[in-house]
Design a protein around this motif. Structure first.
Motif, PDB file in Angstrom:
ATOM      1  N   GLY A  27      -4.778 -38.816  80.933  1.00  0.00           N
ATOM      2  CA  GLY A  27      -5.055 -37.353  80.579  1.00  0.00           C
ATOM      3  C   GLY A  27      -4.000 -36.247  80.896  1.00  0.00           C
ATOM      4  N   ALA A  28      -3.506 -36.064  82.102  1.00  0.00           N
ATOM      5  CA  ALA A  28      -2.526 -34.871  82.200  1.00  0.00           C
ATOM      6  C   ALA A  28      -1.303 -35.331  81.671  1.00  0.00           C
ATOM      7  CB  ALA A  28      -2.496 -34.539  83.820  1.00  0.00           C
ATOM      8  N   ILE A  29      -1.121 -36.609  81.742  1.00  0.00           N
ATOM      9  CA  ILE A  29       0.570 -36.876  81.202  1.00  0.00           C
ATOM     10  C   ILE A  29       0.456 -36.725  79.759  1.00  0.00           C
ATOM     11  CG2 ILE A  29       1.936 -38.928  80.859  1.00  0.00           C
ATOM     12  CD1 ILE A  29       1.942 -38.360  83.781  1.00  0.00           C
ATOM     13  N   LEU A  30      -0.525 -37.074  79.012  1.00  0.00           N
ATOM     14  CA  LEU A  30      -0.581 -36.832  77.460  1.00  0.00           C
ATOM     15  C   LEU A  30      -0.677 -35.502  77.193  1.00  0.00           C
ATOM     16  CD1 LEU A  30      -1.078 -38.183  74.845  1.00  0.00           C
ATOM     17  CD2 LEU A  30      -3.794 -37.939  75.222  1.00  0.00           C
ATOM     18  N   SER A  31      -1.347 -34.504  78.097  1.00  0.00           N
ATOM     19  CA  SER A  31      -1.290 -33.254  77.614  1.00  0.00           C
ATOM     20  C   SER A  31      -0.003 -32.643  77.980  1.00  0.00           C
ATOM     21  CB  SER A  31      -2.129 -32.692  78.519  1.00  0.00           C
ATOM     22  OG  SER A  31      -3.544 -32.941  78.123  1.00  0.00           O
ATOM     23  N   LEU A  32       0.578 -32.858  78.959  1.00  0.00           N
ATOM     24  CA  LEU A  32       1.984 -32.574  79.224  1.00  0.00           C
ATOM     25  C   LEU A  32       2.964 -33.069  78.188  1.00  0.00           C
ATOM     26  CD1 LEU A  32       3.809 -31.049  81.112  1.00  0.00           C
ATOM     27  CD2 LEU A  32       4.278 -33.080  82.636  1.00  0.00           C
ATOM     28  N   ALA A  33       2.880 -34.295  77.886  1.00  0.00           N
ATOM     29  CA  ALA A  33       3.844 -34.827  76.985  1.00  0.00           C
ATOM     30  C   ALA A  33       3.540 -34.184  75.317  1.00  0.00           C
ATOM     31  CB  ALA A  33       3.580 -36.329  76.436  1.00  0.00           C
ATOM     32  N   ALA A  34       2.350 -33.692  75.082  1.00  0.00           N
ATOM     33  CA  ALA A  34       2.119 -32.906  73.991  1.00  0.00           C
ATOM     34  C   ALA A  34       2.849 -31.597  73.854  1.00  0.00           C
ATOM     35  CB  ALA A  34       0.586 -32.594  73.577  1.00  0.00           C
ATOM     36  N   ILE A  35       2.723 -30.922  75.075  1.00  0.00           N
ATOM     37  CA  ILE A  35       3.450 -29.579  75.243  1.00  0.00           C
ATOM     38  C   ILE A  35       4.936 -29.572  75.354  1.00  0.00           C
ATOM     39  CG2 ILE A  35       3.752 -27.674  77.056  1.00  0.00           C
ATOM     40  CD1 ILE A  35       0.879 -28.015  77.910  1.00  0.00           C
ATOM     41  N   LEU A  36       5.458 -30.830  75.910  1.00  0.00           N
ATOM     42  CA  LEU A  36       6.900 -31.145  75.787  1.00  0.00           C
ATOM     43  C   LEU A  36       7.334 -31.335  74.199  1.00  0.00           C
ATOM     44  CD1 LEU A  36       9.603 -31.969  77.111  1.00  0.00           C
ATOM     45  CD2 LEU A  36       8.794 -34.376  77.121  1.00  0.00           C
ATOM     46  N   PHE A  37       6.788 -31.958  73.440  1.00  0.00           N
ATOM     47  CA  PHE A  37       6.842 -32.163  72.026  1.00  0.00           C
ATOM     48  C   PHE A  37       7.067 -30.880  71.519  1.00  0.00           C
ATOM     49  CE2 PHE A  37       5.538 -32.712  67.635  1.00  0.00           C
ATOM     50  CZ  PHE A  37       6.356 -33.350  67.230  1.00  0.00           C
ATOM     51  N   TRP A  38       5.941 -29.969  71.718  1.00  0.00           N
ATOM     52  CA  TRP A  38       5.924 -28.841  71.292  1.00  0.00           C
ATOM     53  C   TRP A  38       7.098 -28.120  71.556  1.00  0.00           C
ATOM     54  CZ3 TRP A  38       5.224 -23.734  73.688  1.00  0.00           C
ATOM     55  CH2 TRP A  38       4.745 -22.953  72.738  1.00  0.00           C
ATOM     56  N   TRP A 153      -0.368 -22.720  77.138  1.00  0.00           N
ATOM     57  CA  TRP A 153      -0.027 -23.046  75.737  1.00  0.00           C
ATOM     58  C   TRP A 153      -0.656 -22.327  74.547  1.00  0.00           C
ATOM     59  CZ3 TRP A 153      -2.873 -25.713  71.805  1.00  0.00           C
ATOM     60  CH2 TRP A 153      -1.952 -25.840  70.566  1.00  0.00           C
ATOM     61  N   LEU A 154      -2.091 -22.402  74.613  1.00  0.00           N
ATOM     62  CA  LEU A 154      -2.839 -21.677  73.782  1.00  0.00           C
ATOM     63  C   LEU A 154      -2.544 -20.143  73.640  1.00  0.00           C
ATOM     64  CD1 LEU A 154      -4.961 -22.404  71.771  1.00  0.00           C
ATOM     65  CD2 LEU A 154      -6.696 -21.629  73.475  1.00  0.00           C
ATOM     66  N   VAL A 155      -2.254 -19.624  74.611  1.00  0.00           N
ATOM     67  CA  VAL A 155      -1.880 -18.033  74.629  1.00  0.00           C
ATOM     68  C   VAL A 155      -0.583 -17.997  74.002  1.00  0.00           C
ATOM     69  CG1 VAL A 155      -1.238 -16.168  75.907  1.00  0.00           C
ATOM     70  CG2 VAL A 155      -3.338 -17.640  76.687  1.00  0.00           C
ATOM     71  N   ALA A 156       0.228 -18.774  74.325  1.00  0.00           N
ATOM     72  CA  ALA A 156       1.581 -18.821  73.563  1.00  0.00           C
ATOM     73  C   ALA A 156       1.504 -18.922  72.196  1.00  0.00           C
ATOM     74  CB  ALA A 156       2.664 -19.590  74.281  1.00  0.00           C
ATOM     75  N   VAL A 157       0.645 -19.993  71.613  1.00  0.00           N
ATOM     76  CA  VAL A 157       0.671 -20.371  70.230  1.00  0.00           C
ATOM     77  C   VAL A 157      -0.121 -19.161  69.561  1.00  0.00           C
ATOM     78  CG1 VAL A 157      -0.600 -21.726  68.632  1.00  0.00           C
ATOM     79  CG2 VAL A 157       0.600 -22.723  70.664  1.00  0.00           C
ATOM     80  N   LEU A 158      -0.974 -18.569  70.272  1.00  0.00           N
ATOM     81  CA  LEU A 158      -1.827 -17.670  69.430  1.00  0.00           C
ATOM     82  C   LEU A 158      -1.238 -16.192  69.312  1.00  0.00           C
ATOM     83  CD1 LEU A 158      -5.431 -18.252  70.615  1.00  0.00           C
ATOM     84  CD2 LEU A 158      -4.600 -18.790  68.490  1.00  0.00           C
ATOM     85  N   PHE A 159      -0.356 -15.864  70.615  1.00  0.00           N
ATOM     86  CA  PHE A 159      -0.007 -14.424  70.671  1.00  0.00           C
ATOM     87  C   PHE A 159       1.494 -14.210  70.601  1.00  0.00           C
ATOM     88  CE2 PHE A 159      -4.216 -14.549  72.690  1.00  0.00           C
ATOM     89  CZ  PHE A 159      -4.759 -13.780  71.755  1.00  0.00           C
TER      90      PHE A 159
END
Length: 161
Positions: A27-38, A153-159
Motif C-alpha cells: 500500500g504505502a509503496i504504491l501510493s508513494l510510487a504514484a506520487i513519484l510518477f506525478w 498531494w490532493l491539496v497540491a492538485v486542487l489548489f
C-alpha cells in the motif's frame, strides 16, 4: 499533466491506501510510487516539494510502525516466534481461503504458537489479543502516514497546480 493522468494517480494512491487496510498490495509503496510518477511528470517545484513531503511522511510511518509495536510486543511478552508463525499461517490462509484467509490464518497461527508455548487457553488467548492489537496499531500508523501524504498531494492538485 492532463486530468486523466492526474485522476489515475489519485486512483493509484487510493488503491495503495486500501492495500494498507487489506494487505494484498504494498500500500504505502504504491501510493508513494504514484506520487513519484506525478512529480516526475509535473517537473515543478511544487511536485518535488509534495514528493519530498510524501517521502518524509511515509518513510516516518514505516519506521514508527515497526518501533512502537515491537516495544509493545516485548512489554506484553509475546515472542517474535509467535508473530512469525502467525504471519506464515496468514500467508497460507490467504491462498487457502481467498480474501479472508489472512484474517483467519494470522490469529490462528499466533494462538497455536502461544498455546504451545504457554499451555493454557486463557493465557494463549490473552497473548493473541495483544498480538492483534499491536498488528492493528502497526496498520493504523502506516495508514495515517500514507493518508497524510495523499492529503498533501490532493491539496497540491486542487489548489497549487
Amino acid at each position: 499533466m492532463n486530468t486523466v493522468a492526474t485522476l489515475l494517480v489519485g486512483v493509484a494512491i487510493f488503491v495503495g491506501i486500501l492495500g494498507i487496510v487489506v494487505p494484498v498490495l504494498p500500500g504505502a509503496i504504491l501510493s508513494l510510487a504514484a506520487i513519484l510518477f506525478w512529480a516526475i511528470e509535473l517537473q515543478t517545484a511544487t511536485g518535488w516539494t509534495v514528493l519530498a513531503a510524501a517521502v518524509v511522511l511515509i518513510g516516518a510511518s514505516q519506521v514508527v510502525k515497526y518501533i512502537v509495536p515491537e516495544r509493545r510486543l516485548r512489554e506484553s511478552g509475546v515472542p517474535r516466534r509467535s508473530m512469525f508463525i502467525g504471519v506464515v499461517l496468514g500467508i497460507v490462509g490467504f491462498f487457502v481461503i481467498p480474501v479472508v484467509g489472512l484474517f483467519v490464518g494470522f490469529p490462528l497461527g499466533v494462538y497455536l504458537s502461544e498455546r504451545q508455548r504457554l499451555g493454557a487457553h486463557d493465557q494463549a488467548w490473552v497473548s493473541t489479543k495483544h498480538a492483534l492489537r499491536v498488528t492493528g496499531l502497526s496498520i493504523l500508523i502506516e495508514l495515517i502516514g500514507t493518508t497524510l501524504a495523499a492529503g498533501v498531494w490532493l491539496v497540491a492538485v486542487l489548489f497549487l497546480v
